[in-house]
Design a protein around this motif. Structure first.
Motif, PDB file in Angstrom:
ATOM      1  N   PHE A   1     -10.656  -0.143 -10.555  1.00 53.54           N
ATOM      2  CA  PHE A   1      -8.988   0.336  -9.548  1.00 53.54           C
ATOM      3  C   PHE A   1      -8.098  -0.677  -9.668  1.00 53.54           C
ATOM      4  O   PHE A   1      -6.888  -0.444 -10.649  1.00 53.54           O
ATOM      5  N   ILE A   2      -7.812  -1.791  -9.446  1.00 50.55           N
ATOM      6  CA  ILE A   2      -7.138  -2.868 -10.081  1.00 50.55           C
ATOM      7  C   ILE A   2      -7.732  -4.037 -10.502  1.00 50.55           C
ATOM      8  O   ILE A   2      -8.949  -4.083  -9.983  1.00 50.55           O
TER       9      ILE A   2
ATOM     10  N   ILE B   1      -7.200   0.726   2.677  1.00 54.91           N
ATOM     11  CA  ILE B   1      -6.807   1.716   2.114  1.00 54.91           C
ATOM     12  C   ILE B   1      -6.638   2.991   2.705  1.00 54.91           C
ATOM     13  O   ILE B   1      -6.187   3.640   3.392  1.00 54.91           O
TER      14      ILE B   1
ATOM     15  N   GLU C   1      -5.099   2.165   6.156  1.00 54.79           N
ATOM     16  CA  GLU C   1      -3.512   2.491   6.083  1.00 54.79           C
ATOM     17  C   GLU C   1      -3.927   3.995   6.568  1.00 54.79           C
ATOM     18  O   GLU C   1      -3.163   4.899   6.708  1.00 54.79           O
TER      19      GLU C   1
ATOM     20  N   ARG D   1       0.806  -0.955  11.679  1.00 55.32           N
ATOM     21  CA  ARG D   1       1.245  -2.182  10.269  1.00 55.32           C
ATOM     22  C   ARG D   1       1.230  -3.206  10.757  1.00 55.32           C
ATOM     23  O   ARG D   1       1.025  -4.724  10.060  1.00 55.32           O
TER      24      ARG D   1
ATOM     25  N   PHE E   1      -6.162 -11.180   0.829  1.00 53.91           N
ATOM     26  CA  PHE E   1      -5.369 -12.211  -0.087  1.00 53.91           C
ATOM     27  C   PHE E   1      -6.108 -13.575  -0.020  1.00 53.91           C
ATOM     28  O   PHE E   1      -5.843 -14.608  -0.860  1.00 53.91           O
TER      29      PHE E   1
ATOM     30  N   ALA F   1       5.299   1.690   0.920  1.00 53.45           N
ATOM     31  CA  ALA F   1       3.897   1.523  -0.262  1.00 53.45           C
ATOM     32  C   ALA F   1       2.558   1.748   0.678  1.00 53.45           C
ATOM     33  O   ALA F   1       1.858   0.813   1.243  1.00 53.45           O
TER      34      ALA F   1
ATOM     35  N   PRO G   1      -1.149   3.164   1.221  1.00 52.79           N
ATOM     36  CA  PRO G   1      -2.075   3.073  -0.344  1.00 52.79           C
ATOM     37  C   PRO G   1      -2.160   4.707  -0.876  1.00 52.79           C
ATOM     38  O   PRO G   1      -2.246   4.859  -0.482  1.00 52.79           O
ATOM     39  N   LEU G   2      -2.522   4.175  -1.666  1.00 50.89           N
ATOM     40  CA  LEU G   2      -3.156   5.450  -2.795  1.00 50.89           C
ATOM     41  C   LEU G   2      -1.594   5.851  -3.265  1.00 50.89           C
ATOM     42  O   LEU G   2      -1.554   7.041  -3.907  1.00 50.89           O
TER      43      LEU G   2
ATOM     44  N   PHE H   1       1.915   0.422  -3.794  1.00 48.83           N
ATOM     45  CA  PHE H   1       1.218  -0.121  -3.042  1.00 48.83           C
ATOM     46  C   PHE H   1       0.411  -0.972  -4.298  1.00 48.83           C
ATOM     47  O   PHE H   1       0.084  -2.390  -3.778  1.00 48.83           O
ATOM     48  N   ILE H   2      -0.450  -0.531  -5.300  1.00 56.74           N
ATOM     49  CA  ILE H   2      -0.281  -1.266  -6.452  1.00 56.74           C
ATOM     50  C   ILE H   2       0.402  -2.515  -6.230  1.00 56.74           C
ATOM     51  O   ILE H   2       0.318  -4.060  -6.582  1.00 56.74           O
TER      52      ILE H   2
ATOM     53  N   GLU I   1       3.015  -3.565  -4.806  1.00 58.46           N
ATOM     54  CA  GLU I   1       2.800  -4.935  -3.375  1.00 58.46           C
ATOM     55  C   GLU I   1       2.257  -5.738  -3.508  1.00 58.46           C
ATOM     56  O   GLU I   1       2.177  -7.095  -2.773  1.00 58.46           O
ATOM     57  N   PHE I   2       0.462  -4.917  -3.928  1.00 60.55           N
ATOM     58  CA  PHE I   2      -0.909  -5.513  -3.296  1.00 60.55           C
ATOM     59  C   PHE I   2      -0.879  -6.305  -4.446  1.00 60.55           C
ATOM     60  O   PHE I   2      -0.803  -8.009  -4.013  1.00 60.55           O
ATOM     61  N   LEU I   3      -0.488  -6.575  -5.157  1.00 60.39           N
ATOM     62  CA  LEU I   3      -0.547  -7.772  -6.778  1.00 60.39           C
ATOM     63  C   LEU I   3       0.930  -8.628  -6.197  1.00 60.39           C
ATOM     64  O   LEU I   3       0.487 -10.190  -6.735  1.00 60.39           O
TER      65      LEU I   3
ATOM     66  N   GLY J   1       0.087   5.532  -7.750  1.00 68.05           N
ATOM     67  CA  GLY J   1      -1.485   4.653  -6.629  1.00 68.05           C
ATOM     68  C   GLY J   1      -2.855   5.187  -6.983  1.00 68.05           C
ATOM     69  O   GLY J   1      -3.911   3.723  -6.620  1.00 68.05           O
TER      70      GLY J   1
ATOM     71  N   PRO K   1      -3.904   3.429 -11.631  1.00 66.70           N
ATOM     72  CA  PRO K   1      -2.980   1.986 -12.245  1.00 66.70           C
ATOM     73  C   PRO K   1      -3.114   1.209 -13.764  1.00 66.70           C
ATOM     74  O   PRO K   1      -2.381   0.862 -14.465  1.00 66.70           O
TER      75      PRO K   1
END
Lengths: 630, 109, 489
Positions: free
Chosen positions: A68-69, A144, A147, A178, A189, C379, C381-382, C386-387, C389-391, C464, C467
């Motif tokens: 994913f990331i 994910i 949210e 939120r 984080f 932002a 997710p998906l 989001f990607i 802002e998360f980073l 999203g 990435p």
């Protein structure tokens, strides 16, 4: 089989896409089939996987779909984790979710086809998000879904978008969620900097070597997230307002999805919480306070859905109490039983509202037992279950939490028990006011009263059976040794977290406590029943009752200390923007213009003047050269 | 003759020129005053050039020649200037029937 | 080869466009040219990173030591792709907008595209400055000729602001140039300056560059040109400005400031971060109270850009990766928002939130597409943001360049909540509720707009969910920049 687990969330996603994209061309029948069908398929798949997971010696399996990331040293795969806990939630979500979908086909039948399809697509998306949440193998995937359910609740609460009030309720839900999400995000984080990973196994594995302070910080932040999602103090006020959505949505939010997310997340992170006693205490105290607080509000509510909403908040408080005292199995057990009886109660309430033509005020109901036999019986079963009267399911799960609380501190137990009595009281007040006595609505409504169609009653019956018998999955050791199926099943998940409280209560004490709570619940239920069955509370409450009816004025308080100052600040900034910052910029411009206007006067047009200035200038230069430079 | 005398004479001429330009309104007189200033400068240039020639004649026979060259240039330019300037003044007289420079203040608008 | 094409196609296309004195053909021509640029950009993406096709070098101003050096690295690729996507999307989406002397309008748009490409491609400081101005000049004309009622004031403000910034930067460039070892403007010589320029000099040199970039981004309190200009410009120009042009500022910091003056960047990091955060909260709160849709989006953009700038100064790999991907995402998302606003304005003749309402009943497709774009804006997710802002946030949190990283993350995080507030407010008041006499006659969107918005939505979701390609693309650039930034003298 387990490698196909990705199908479980993907199916509802497909349902969402089909219903969403073709909402104008699909007939209502097709929409319903697609919407329910995908969930049924997911449920069957979950059952199959459950069959595999329940075998002894099963170890958690991680199914990685793709990367994913992936940045620097941080790798977040899009991966699902299949273990006992996630499978249990899968069953609850898809099972109860399916029943709610089925119910909705009848409940929402009066909507126009495109809106009907929109409704089902949202429902499917909701289930998809929740499945993602419980399946994720790391905190980001969990987030994910986390949210996602917030978004879906926003969409569904505001489903009737023409009504601004409903829109406001939806907005409130999203924003309060939120606020919690921010806490969750910061926790993530922190984990990244601390452990270099967000995968459950890495985090839980690394936690043992981290300092208690760090773990406490992370767990508290996670809990902030949970208070938002699971409607705990101070972020609970969105949940009762969320009743603006269609009733099956409330059932979905309250029973199968969304609000249990916080419980799931903390249960999942039990390895972290067990290392942070401070956080555990915070969780327990907040949970207990919420349970009591919400129960008092529920005493004086007259909207059938509002009573149930506050009872959800209260029951969620119970679950947090369970988590806080280390009774993870108890909390998850209560999630399960609560899913059954709360879905039952909400769907029953929906059936009542359906029959009453949209009326939700219990003061205008009464005597519905005759007209709605199935609804009233199933509703009664739900009431008994939530009140904690044996042998219905609520008794077992609640009792497990209470006895664990007793082991931790008798104070927890006493307050918990008191809350349980309040629960029994307001539930039977609700039941008696709604279903017994004489009908108090309009003549037209009375004429219109009818039992709901099969698509609505079948889910009620199924849920009633589940609410009645699910408790036997968790028979305490004190009654029958080694009969706690659930505990046995979940043991691998909670083993690391040190599931058993440090101080075990003896079986004798536990039996005594059980008898006490069961007896009290029964007595209070009967009391409420006899008090309200013929003389319902119709007058506007006064004094303290009024404070309760107005929910302790918490909404007003939030409005005064948060919303209004924020608005004021925004107004001030707009002023600042206009007159100070932009004013400075424009001021520089004006200054230049003004200066130009003044200097222009020197340009008289007289040649002599110019020459004079020139000569003066030259002389000045001479003087500077002669005197100053030296 | 010491250089100072030349300098003082040129200075006096120059100041007379400046004063004339500043105080008079008749374009022709202003013009003549400007010429006066130019010639004051010319005088200085010639004087300095002569002085330099004396001082540096041994090492550099060409010394000071550029100052005199400058004078010629200035004289040529001045001549050109006179022709253009007088033409302007004639045009001005035709238009305004006066040579008063204070009439020429249209530029300020 | 490819960089030259990327600049030359819109440049020549734009110059030629002035002579097509016919509205329809000019429109078609500009779309064709921009599509050609997109194809070239995609071609560039398909080549391996080391391909010689990605670089070009030629004599330019030998007397000054400046060469025409252009090249596509990861960051250049992603931003050129954004530029290349943005223009056709803008042309298609505003296909029905009418302009006086349309050929001039389209020609100027293409010229600004050429300038933008040049900015992102230039590997020579003077060339960079040249393109920086080239990109802005057409925009001045676009705003002042085709803008709204107060266009002259707005353009004037915009011009003065950016020009002041540009001049400061020019001074900085010249100063640095005079200190290079080989008297050249090349990027390499500039990157070597770190050893030749002392810490004290870097402290003030930093601001010469940063003010120019901060105005462009914009960073609080240098932002006041932005809402005015966005509001007054024709929407197509606003899209260029907000979608692509603000990235010039972010890009400038990453390529021409942080690696060149690492000591200055390090020393002023906290100050700049504080400004970014103030700006984020401030802009979010001001956005809550805006009634004009364009101004609302303008302020939300200030908040988002502030976060990117914050992450640059955090000096972390994940933060920098976030900036890279977010530059792209922000461009896509905000263009989507502008398209919706343009549609509403063209149909109903107003952008005032208070005059709208109930549009979801009349234009369901528009409502759905807007909601998705708006969710990307907050932002969720998906979605792609989001990607990003998360980073970005994780980069800020993990920052070792500042001791206030936690405070920064928490306070900046508040903007997540605030962004939800103003975005949902906007959705609710424009799309939900009941219709009024004005919105009663609204119609749903047409095919071209649907296609464009759907394409944007697809991009939003695809990035999203997956990435990785983009993150991989910019990996090398990020590593390089971070190494340069982490240099301690």
């Amino acid at each position: 089989m387990i490698n196909l687990v990705w199908l479980i969330p993907v199916l509802p996603l497909a349902g969402f896409l089909i219903n969403g994209l073709f909402r104008n061309s699909l007939s209502k029948g097709m929409t319903g089939i697609v919407g329910c069908g995908v969930l049924l398929a997911s449920f069957i798949l979950s059952l199959l996987i459950f069959g595999q997971v329940r075998q002894d010696g099963f170890h958690a399996v991680t199914v990685t779909l793709f990367d994913f990331i992936s940045v620097d040293k941080l790798h977040i795969p899009f991966a699902f984790q299949v273990d006992q806990l996630s499978v249990l939630f899968l069953l609850i979500i898809t099972g109860v979710g399916f029943l709610i979908h089925l119910y909705s086909t009848a409940y929402m039948h009066e909507e126009e086809a495109p809106h009907y399809a929109r409704y089902f697509s949202y429902l499917n998306l909701f289930v998809f998000s929740m499945l993602l949440l419980v399946l994720g193998a790391n905190f980001v995937i969990l987030f994910i879904g986390w949210e996602g359910v917030g978004l879906c609740s926003y969409l569904l609460i505001g489903y009737w978008f023409k009504n601004i009030e409903y829109g406001n309720a939806a907005k409130k839900a999203f924003i309060m969620n939120r606020i919690g999400d921010l806490g969750f995000l910061i926790a993530i984080f922190w984990m990244i900097t601390q452990f270099g990973s967000v995968t459950f196994t890495d985090v839980f594995g690394g936690a043992k070597s981290a300092s208690v302070g760090v773990i406490t910080g992370i767990t508290l932040l996670l809990f902030v997230g949970a208070t938002g999602k699971s409607a705990q103090i101070p972020l609970y006020t969105w949940l009762p307002d969320a009743m603006a959505g269609p009733t099956p949505v409330s059932a979905l939010i309250h029973a199968a999805t969304m609000v249990t997310a916080g419980i799931y997340m903390i249960a999942r992170s039990n390895a972290l919480y067990s290392l942070a006693p401070v956080s555990q205490t915070v969780v327990a105290v907040i949970g207990l306070t919420t349970a009591l607080f919400a129960a008092t509000i529920a005493l004086k509510q007259n909207d059938i859905k509002k009573v149930l909403a506050y009872s959800t908040v209260s029951q969620l408080g119970y679950m947090f109490l369970g988590l806080g005292v280390g009774a993870y199995t108890g909390a998850v057990f209560h999630v399960m039983t609560h899913a059954f009886f709360k879905a039952l109660l909400f769907l029953g309430a929906g059936s009542v509202i359906h029959a009453m033509g949209g009326e939700q005020d219990i003061r205008k109901m009464g005597g519905l037992r005759k007209a709605l036999p199935v609804t009233s019986i199933t509703f009664l079963i739900g009431c008994i279950a939530i009140a904690g009267i044996p042998p219905f399911s609520g008794f077992f799960s609640k009792d497990e939490i209470l006895s664990a609380a007793f082991a931790k501190s008798p104070v927890y137990y006493v307050i918990g028990l008191f809350t349980a009595m309040l629960t029994a009281f307001y539930m039977f007040r609700l039941f008696a006011t709604t279903f017994s006595g004489t009908f108090r609505g309009t003549h037209e409504q009375e004429h219109h009263l009818h039992e709901s169609p099969l698509a609505m009653t079948i889910p009620l019956i199924v849920l009633a059976i589940l609410a009645a018998v699910a408790g036997f999955l968790g028979i305490p050791d004190a009654l029958v040794p080694n009969a706690h199926v659930l505990e046995h099943f979940l043991e691998p998940v909670f083993a690391a977290g040190g599931e058993h409280p440090a101080v075990e209560v003896s079986h004798g004490t536990e039996l005594g406590l059980m008898a006490l709570s069961a007896g009290l619940a029964l007595v209070v239920s009967l009391l409420a029943w006899s008090r309200f069955k013929s003389k319902p509370e119709l007058a506007e409450p006064t004094g303290f009752g009024k404070v309760l009816a107005n929910k302790w004025y918490v909404d007003e308080l939030y409005n005064a200390i948060i919303v209004r100052p924020l608005n004021g600040l925004a107004k001030f900034f707009v002023w600042l923007e206009r007159w100070i910052i932009d004013g400075a910029v424009n001021g520089v411009g004006r200054l230049v213009q003004y200066g130009g206007r003044q200097l222009r006067l020197l340009q008289s047009g007289q040649v002599g003047g110019y020459v004079l200035l020139m000569v003066i200038g030259i002389l000045a230069l001479f003087l500077v050269e002669l005197f100053v430079k030296k | 003759m010491p250089i100072n005398y030349y300098i003082f004479l040129a200075l006096a001429l120059f100041c007379i020129g400046v004063a004339g330009v500043l105080t008079r309104r008749n374009a022709i007189i202003i013009f003549m005053c400007v010429e006066l200033m130019l010639n004051a400068v010319n005088l200085l240039l010639v004087a300095f050039s002569k002085m330099h020639q004396h001082a540096l004649a041994v090492t550099n026979p060409q010394a000071g020649i550029d100052g005199q060259l400058f004078v010629f240039f200035i004289m040529v330019v001045a001549a050109a200037e006179v022709s253009v300037g007088l033409a302007i003044i004639v045009m001005m007289y035709r238009n305004t029937h006066s040579t008063d420079v204070n009439f020429l203040n249209r530029l300020k608008h | 080869m490819i960089p030259v094409l990327l600049i030359a196609i819109p440049l020549i296309g734009g110059l030629a466009g002035f002579f097509i004195k016919d509205e329809k053909s000019a429109r078609g021509w500009s779309l064709l040219v921009s599509l050609a640029a997109l194809i070239v950009s995609l071609w560039g993406l398909s080549l391996p990173a080391k391909s010689p096709m990605l670089n070009a070098d030629a004599e330019w101003l030998p007397a000054l030591g400046s060469r025409f050096t252009v090249g596509l690295d990861g960051m250049g690729q992603i931003l050129c792709l954004l530029t290349a996507i943005a223009f056709p999307v803008i042309f298609i989406a505003t296909w029905r907008d009418e302009y006086r002397k349309a050929w001039n309008f389209y020609a100027l748009m293409l010229l600004s595209q050429a300038g933008l490409m040049g900015v992102f491609l230039a590997m020579d400081a003077l060339l960079f400055y040249f393109f920086w101005e080239l990109a802005l000049i057409p925009v001045y004309f676009l705003c002042s000729q085709w803008g709204g009622e107060k266009r002259i004031q707005a353009t004037f403000k915009f011009f003065i602001y950016t020009f002041v910034g540009s001049l400061l930067m020019l001074i900085g460039i010249i100063w640095l140039y005079s200190h290079t070892a080989d008297h050249s403007f090349s990027m390499k010589s500039f990157y070597d300056l770190r050893n030749r320029v002392g810490g004290q000099e870097q402290l003030w040199l930093f601001w010469l560059f940063f003010i120019a970039f901060a105005i462009k981004m914009p960073i609080w309190p240098l932002h006041t040109w932005q809402p005015d200009t966005y509001e007054q410009s024709p929407t197509a120009t606003t899209m260029v400005l907000s979608g692509v042009m603000v990235k010039m500022g972010v890009f400038g910091v990453i390529r021409w400031l942080a690696p060149v003056l690492p000591v200055g960047t390090w020393a002023w990091g906290d100050t700049v971060s504080a400004l970014c955060i103030i700006g984020m909260i401030y802009a979010s709160l001001v956005a809550i109270r805006q009634d004009d849709l364009k101004r609302l989006v303008a302020y939300s953009s200030i908040a988002h850009i502030g976060l990117m700038c914050l992450a640059i100064f955090a000096t972390t790999t994940s933060g920098m990766q976030g900036v890279m991907i977010q530059m792209f995402n922000h461009g896509i998302n905000i263009i989507g928002l502008w398209i919706v606003i343009d549609l509403i304005e063209r149909q109903l003749g107003t952008r005032k939130i208070s005059e709208l309402g109930g549009l979801a009943q009349k234009a369901p497709a528009l409502a759905i597409l807007l909601v998705i774009v708006a969710l990307a804006n907050v932002a969720l997710p998906l979605t792609n943001a989001f990607i990003g802002e998360f980073l970005l946030f994780s980069g800020v949190y993990a920052s070792k360049a500042t001791q206030y990283n936690v405070v920064f993350t928490v306070v900046a995080g508040l903007s997540i909540i605030l962004s939800a507030i103003y975005t949902l407010n906007m959705i609710q008041r424009v799309f939900f509720g009941n219709t009024n006499t004005l919105t009663e006659k609204a119609k749903d969107i047409r095919l071209n707009e649907k296609i464009v918005l759907a394409a944007i939505v697809v991009l939003i979701v695809v990035i999203g969910v997956y990435p990785k390609p983009i993150l991989n693309l910019t990996k090398e650039t990020v590593d390089l920049i971070i190494t340069k930034m982490n240099y301690k003298s």
